[in-house]
Enzyme design. Structure first.
Site, PDB file in Angstrom:
ATOM      1  N   LYS A 223       5.185 -11.047   8.179  1.00 15.94           N
ATOM      2  CA  LYS A 223       6.160 -10.085   8.728  1.00 15.94           C
ATOM      3  C   LYS A 223       6.654 -10.570  10.090  1.00 15.94           C
ATOM      4  O   LYS A 223       7.839 -10.511  10.406  1.00 15.94           O
ATOM      5  CB  LYS A 223       5.515  -8.701   8.864  1.00 15.94           C
ATOM      6  CG  LYS A 223       5.295  -7.985   7.533  1.00 15.94           C
ATOM      7  CD  LYS A 223       4.743  -6.579   7.740  1.00 15.94           C
ATOM      8  CE  LYS A 223       4.504  -5.881   6.413  1.00 15.94           C
ATOM      9  NZ  LYS A 223       3.924  -4.561   6.520  1.00 15.94           N
TER      10      LYS A 223
ATOM     11  N   THR B 265       8.974  -1.707   7.401  1.00 15.60           N
ATOM     12  CA  THR B 265       8.955  -2.778   6.399  1.00 15.60           C
ATOM     13  C   THR B 265      10.375  -3.118   5.954  1.00 15.60           C
ATOM     14  O   THR B 265      11.138  -2.250   5.519  1.00 15.60           O
ATOM     15  CB  THR B 265       8.046  -2.365   5.217  1.00 15.60           C
ATOM     16  OG1 THR B 265       6.733  -2.222   5.761  1.00 15.60           O
ATOM     17  CG2 THR B 265       8.022  -3.390   4.120  1.00 15.60           C
TER      18      THR B 265
ATOM     19  N   GLU C 237      -6.513  -7.342  -0.912  1.00 18.86           N
ATOM     20  CA  GLU C 237      -6.369  -7.057   0.516  1.00 18.86           C
ATOM     21  C   GLU C 237      -7.709  -6.769   1.205  1.00 18.86           C
ATOM     22  O   GLU C 237      -7.925  -7.191   2.331  1.00 18.86           O
ATOM     23  CB  GLU C 237      -5.408  -5.879   0.724  1.00 18.86           C
ATOM     24  CG  GLU C 237      -3.971  -6.253   0.412  1.00 18.86           C
ATOM     25  CD  GLU C 237      -3.001  -5.101   0.628  1.00 18.86           C
ATOM     26  OE1 GLU C 237      -2.776  -4.707   1.783  1.00 18.86           O
ATOM     27  OE2 GLU C 237      -2.474  -4.584  -0.374  1.00 18.86           O
TER      28      GLU C 237
ATOM     29  N   HIS D 205      -1.082  -9.141 -26.932  1.00 17.58           N
ATOM     30  CA  HIS D 205       0.021  -9.932 -27.477  1.00 17.58           C
ATOM     31  C   HIS D 205       0.303 -11.170 -26.632  1.00 17.58           C
ATOM     32  O   HIS D 205       1.295 -11.848 -26.847  1.00 17.58           O
ATOM     33  CB  HIS D 205       1.278  -9.059 -27.579  1.00 17.58           C
ATOM     34  CG  HIS D 205       1.046  -7.872 -28.462  1.00 17.58           C
ATOM     35  ND1 HIS D 205       1.234  -7.894 -29.818  1.00 17.58           N
ATOM     36  CD2 HIS D 205       0.558  -6.646 -28.175  1.00 17.58           C
ATOM     37  CE1 HIS D 205       0.899  -6.719 -30.325  1.00 17.58           C
ATOM     38  NE2 HIS D 205       0.484  -5.945 -29.352  1.00 17.58           N
TER      39      HIS D 205
ATOM     40  N   SER E  38       7.195   4.122   3.737  1.00 11.85           N
ATOM     41  CA  SER E  38       6.647   2.994   4.480  1.00 11.85           C
ATOM     42  C   SER E  38       5.728   3.557   5.555  1.00 11.85           C
ATOM     43  O   SER E  38       6.173   4.331   6.405  1.00 11.85           O
ATOM     44  CB  SER E  38       7.756   2.177   5.135  1.00 11.85           C
ATOM     45  OG  SER E  38       7.191   1.268   6.053  1.00 11.85           O
TER      46      SER E  38
ATOM     47  N   SER F  97       4.210   2.104   8.083  1.00  9.71           N
ATOM     48  CA  SER F  97       4.595   1.695   9.433  1.00  9.71           C
ATOM     49  C   SER F  97       6.007   2.154   9.766  1.00  9.71           C
ATOM     50  O   SER F  97       6.372   2.325  10.923  1.00  9.71           O
ATOM     51  CB  SER F  97       4.530   0.172   9.555  1.00  9.71           C
ATOM     52  OG  SER F  97       5.473  -0.396   8.654  1.00  9.71           O
TER      53      SER F  97
ATOM     54  N   GLY G  19       0.809  -1.215   0.000  1.00  8.22           N
ATOM     55  CA  GLY G  19       0.000   0.000   0.000  1.00  8.22           C
ATOM     56  C   GLY G  19       0.837   1.257   0.000  1.00  8.22           C
ATOM     57  O   GLY G  19       0.390   2.313  -0.462  1.00  8.22           O
ATOM     58  N   SER G  20       2.068   1.190   0.504  1.00  8.86           N
ATOM     59  CA  SER G  20       2.964   2.349   0.454  1.00  8.86           C
ATOM     60  C   SER G  20       3.670   2.414  -0.896  1.00  8.86           C
ATOM     61  O   SER G  20       3.883   3.496  -1.450  1.00  8.86           O
ATOM     62  CB  SER G  20       4.029   2.254   1.551  1.00  8.86           C
ATOM     63  OG  SER G  20       3.429   2.297   2.824  1.00  8.86           O
TER      64      SER G  20
ATOM     65  N   ARG H 164      -2.738   0.921   3.169  1.00 12.94           N
ATOM     66  CA  ARG H 164      -3.395   1.145   1.876  1.00 12.94           C
ATOM     67  C   ARG H 164      -4.528   2.153   1.983  1.00 12.94           C
ATOM     68  O   ARG H 164      -4.963   2.721   0.980  1.00 12.94           O
ATOM     69  CB  ARG H 164      -3.895  -0.185   1.303  1.00 12.94           C
ATOM     70  CG  ARG H 164      -4.941  -0.858   2.153  1.00 12.94           C
ATOM     71  CD  ARG H 164      -5.205  -2.270   1.681  1.00 12.94           C
ATOM     72  NE  ARG H 164      -6.295  -2.909   2.410  1.00 12.94           N
ATOM     73  CZ  ARG H 164      -6.204  -3.395   3.637  1.00 12.94           C
ATOM     74  NH1 ARG H 164      -5.055  -3.322   4.302  1.00 12.94           N
ATOM     75  NH2 ARG H 164      -7.247  -3.959   4.211  1.00 12.94           N
TER      76      ARG H 164
END
Ligand code: F6R
Length: 698
Positions: free
Chosen positions: A689, A451, A579, A595, A446, A448, A408-409, A498
């Site tokens: 994480k 990350t 998400e 293509h 980020s 938070s 989301g970042s 996000r």
């Protein structure tokens, strides 16, 4: 005499549940068993009679126009769109009013898009005879010789002979009879005087308009008031308003039963209205034990059955007789083959009820919808935060930007790439590309601030350029910036990353503007976002995001964009659907997908039957991309794949981009509710994480 064909493509085929649906209406089904849809068969049946392809018209309603047009690849001007279906008299009136402007004395053949005719050459011969009678001013209908005492059809009683045309007898219609009960139907058939009413009509345009004038004056009034431009316009509110005034009525009841000069020609053309599964069973080629199947069927001791299944699925029957077994990805019907007329009521009961959005809102325990509603406020706040501090002089003069960020970042980098005049490379991962140097502005993004990949890449970048900044709500990234004196934009914590896109993206915009590299002013787009918030929030009627979520429910969206500007929106739709709605979704962009992905359609029905293509459209799409979308829709229709389209709003690139993003965010959140999941939680991301452990990156 000039002659046009008008195909009425309004029928949905309720008794053909679960295969026929609003997304795949009866005319688009290959019910004749030869692979071509009923609509295409109708077109190919009549086109040779009127001579030129340009003289075949389609009347359909706004909900189906795109699909129907694409299925025949007709030019737009040959598709007349009713704002909503009002039965056959208004549909025919609309076409007659339109054709009258071209040639009022032209003949017009009207035929339904969802019938089957086995003897096509004979059908055309009868039509030519009917044209002869129509030239004399008669309203001609085709009478089908009944093969059994059907209770589901209207009947015509033959009267005296009127004339001969092309060596065919043309009779007056003595009476119209509504769908009879069983005994009456038996009497009709035994008498030899009755024919089934086929719904195929031939008349001169001026004659049918005269009769509409006389017998359905309210409809005539509306038709008189409509200019040809309005008739052929799409989505015109004036047409919608006038159309809503019309009382739905069939042409049989409203006009033919009352008109004086109605003629019929008996036609033995192998006709069927394929109106229910029994009729489909009759229409399909039957094999051993009178079993007709579409798709893969294996049977033992199976007799007089219809088996219909979707590609990639096998239906096996053992000791089954007189049954219709109809299987789709979403529903399975098992019915007595003799009672398939009764399916309509059953289908209504089986169809999922319209979602109760208020009740579903209970799944939004962490308040994602409220955050979305406040998104325009978030955007204004973000711009204000960026404006509060001047763009650091020390960072000016960069030639390119590298944005290190994930999820989301990370999408902030893709968006900045569209909004800035310098090259912006979004970077998702650990090791930075070798191109990062002193001319690069490194932006660590980020939410938070913790990350792992972002921190690793950011630290690496600090070794290669002194131009660095960050956007974060705190965490290790904020600590690092504080420690090294790196400028950073602090954004409020407490949101899902996000859902903080307004902060992540727009807080830096005033700085980029200060450095003179902002290409598009985003300010005016915020007004549009505010309007959209008002329209898309819960409880708003006609909520487009809820409708989209409903359309995408139980589907695997394949989101396509047609422009580099909007491809990031397609990516955001995909990630938000993942998400928020906790389901798979994929994205691709045009023209590239022409293509590769297009070849994969061959097996999509078999492997991913619930795929639904969502075209994100923008007025900035290249004209050749627009042409490609039209062709793609046709290809998808041919493959039986669902598709829908969503248009960007606003004029400017920033408005169009943000409107698509915002609509996608709402749609994915409603889809989450429809899936009965909490749009906010992302437990698998957190678990991963957690398991990788903190501190790895330092
Ligand atoms: C969760 C979300 C994720 C995170 C990603 C990176 O709402 O959007 O995709 O954005 O896991 O985390 P941050 O944004 O904190 O660097």
């Amino acid at each position: 005499m000039n002659c046009y064909a008008v195909i009425l493509a309004g029928g949905r085929g309720e008794r053909l549940w679960p295969v026929a649906s609003a997304k795949c209406p009866k005319p688009l089904l290959p019910l004749g068993g030869e692979g071509r849809s009923l609509l295409r068969a109708a077109y190919e049946r009549v086109a040779p009679v009127v001579g030129a392809a340009g003289k075949v018209y389609l009347v359909t309603d706004a909900g189906q126009a795109g699909r129907m047009r694409a299925a025949l690849d007709l030019p737009e001007e040959q598709v007349l769109v009713e704002p909503e279906g009002r039965n056959t008299a208004p549909a025919i009136g609309l076409a007659a009013a339109y054709l009258s402007d071209r040639d009022p004395r032209a003949a017009m053949i009207v035929l339904p898009a969802d019938h089957l005719v086995r003897k096509e050459e004979e059908f055309r011969r009868v039509l030519r005879a009917a044209l002869g009678a129509a030239a004399q001013g008669h309203l001609v209908t085709l009478g089908i010789r009944p093969t059994f005492p059907a209770t589901g059809y209207g009947y015509l009683r033959r009267g005296t002979k009127l004339m001969q045309s092309e060596e065919r007898d043309v009779f007056r219609v003595a009476a119209f009879a509504e769908k009879p009960d069983q005994d009456t139907a038996r009497r009709y058939v035994a008498s030899g005087e009755y024919s089934w009413n086929s719904g195929v009509f031939v008349w001169r345009v001026d004659r049918i308009l005269e009769e509409i004038d006389r017998h359905v004056p309210d409809l005539a009034k509306v038709l008189d008031d409509l200019s040809p431009e309005l008739v052929s316009s799409r989505g015109d509110p004036e047409l919608a308003r006038r159309w809503a005034e019309i009382v739905p009525v069939s042409v049989d009841y409203g006009v033919m039963e009352k008109a004086g000069d109605v003629a019929m020609i008996p036609a033995d053309v192998g006709w069927s209205d394929v109106g229910d599964w029994h009729a489909v069973w009759e229409a399909l080629q039957r094999g051993v034990g009178e079993v007709a199947s579409w798709g893969k069927h294996v049977g033992q001791d199976t007799a007089r059955c219809l088996v219909w299944t979707t590609p990639g699925k096998v239906v096996a029957t053992l000791g089954v007789q007189d049954a219709a077994v109809v299987d789709t990805p979403h529903a399975l019907l098992v019915a007595d083959l003799g009672r398939t007329q009764e399916i309509r009521a059953l289908a209504r009961e089986a169809r999922p009820a319209a979602p109760d959005w208020e009740e579903l809102r209970g799944h939004d325990s962490a308040g994602m919808l409220s955050v979305l509603e406040a998104f325009p406020v978030q955007c204004r706040d973000a711009l204000a935060r960026g404006q509060a501090a001047d763009a650091p002089e020390s960072l000016a003069g960069f030639r390119r930007v590298l944005c290190a960020g994930m999820g989301g970042s990370g999408i902030t980098g893709d968006l900045l790439a569209r909004l800035l005049t310098v090259e912006v490379s979004p970077h998702r991962g650990y090791d930075l590309p070798h191109t990062v140097d002193e001319g690069t502005l490194l932006v660590g993004i980020s939410y938070s601030g913790n990350t792992e990949e972002t921190l690793t890449a950011f630290r690496q970048g600090l070794e290669r350029t002194s131009r660095a900044m960050a956007i974060t709500a705190g965490g290790e990234l904020a600590r690092l910036c504080g420690e090294r004196g790196i400028p950073w934009l602090e954004i409020p914590s407490g949101l899902q990353p996000r859902a903080a896109l307004g902060y992540l993206l727009l807080s830096s915009v005033p700085w980029f503007s200060g450095w003179g590299v902002l290409r598009y002013d985003v300010g005016p787009a915020l007004k549009l976002l505010e309007d959209m918030a008002g329209e898309l929030a819960p409880g708003r009627s006609g909520n487009v995001a809820q409708q989209l979520a409903e359309n995408l429910h139980n589907c695997v969206p394949l989101v396509y964009a047609g422009d580099p500007l909007t491809s990031v929106a397609a990516f955001r739709w995909k990630t938000q659907i993942n998400e928020n709605a906790k389901q798979p979704a994929f994205w691709a962009d045009l023209p590239e997908l022409c293509h590769n992905e297009i070849v994969g359609y061959e097996l999509t029905q078999a492997l991913l039957p619930s795929a639904c293509v969502v075209f994100l459209r923008s007025s900035f799409d290249h004209p050749r991309v627009r042409a490609r979308v039209d062709i793609l829709k046709e290809v998808l229709d041919r493959r039986g794949l669902q598709h829908l389209e969503v248009w960007a709003r606003g004029e400017s690139p920033a408005e169009q981009l943000l409107s698509l993003l915002y609509l996608g965010d709402w749609t994915s959140a409603y889809l989450a509710l429809r899936n009965r999941v909490d749009p906010s939680s992302v437990q698998p991301i957190e678990e991963l994480k957690e398991r990788l452990g903190s501190g790895q990156s330092s």
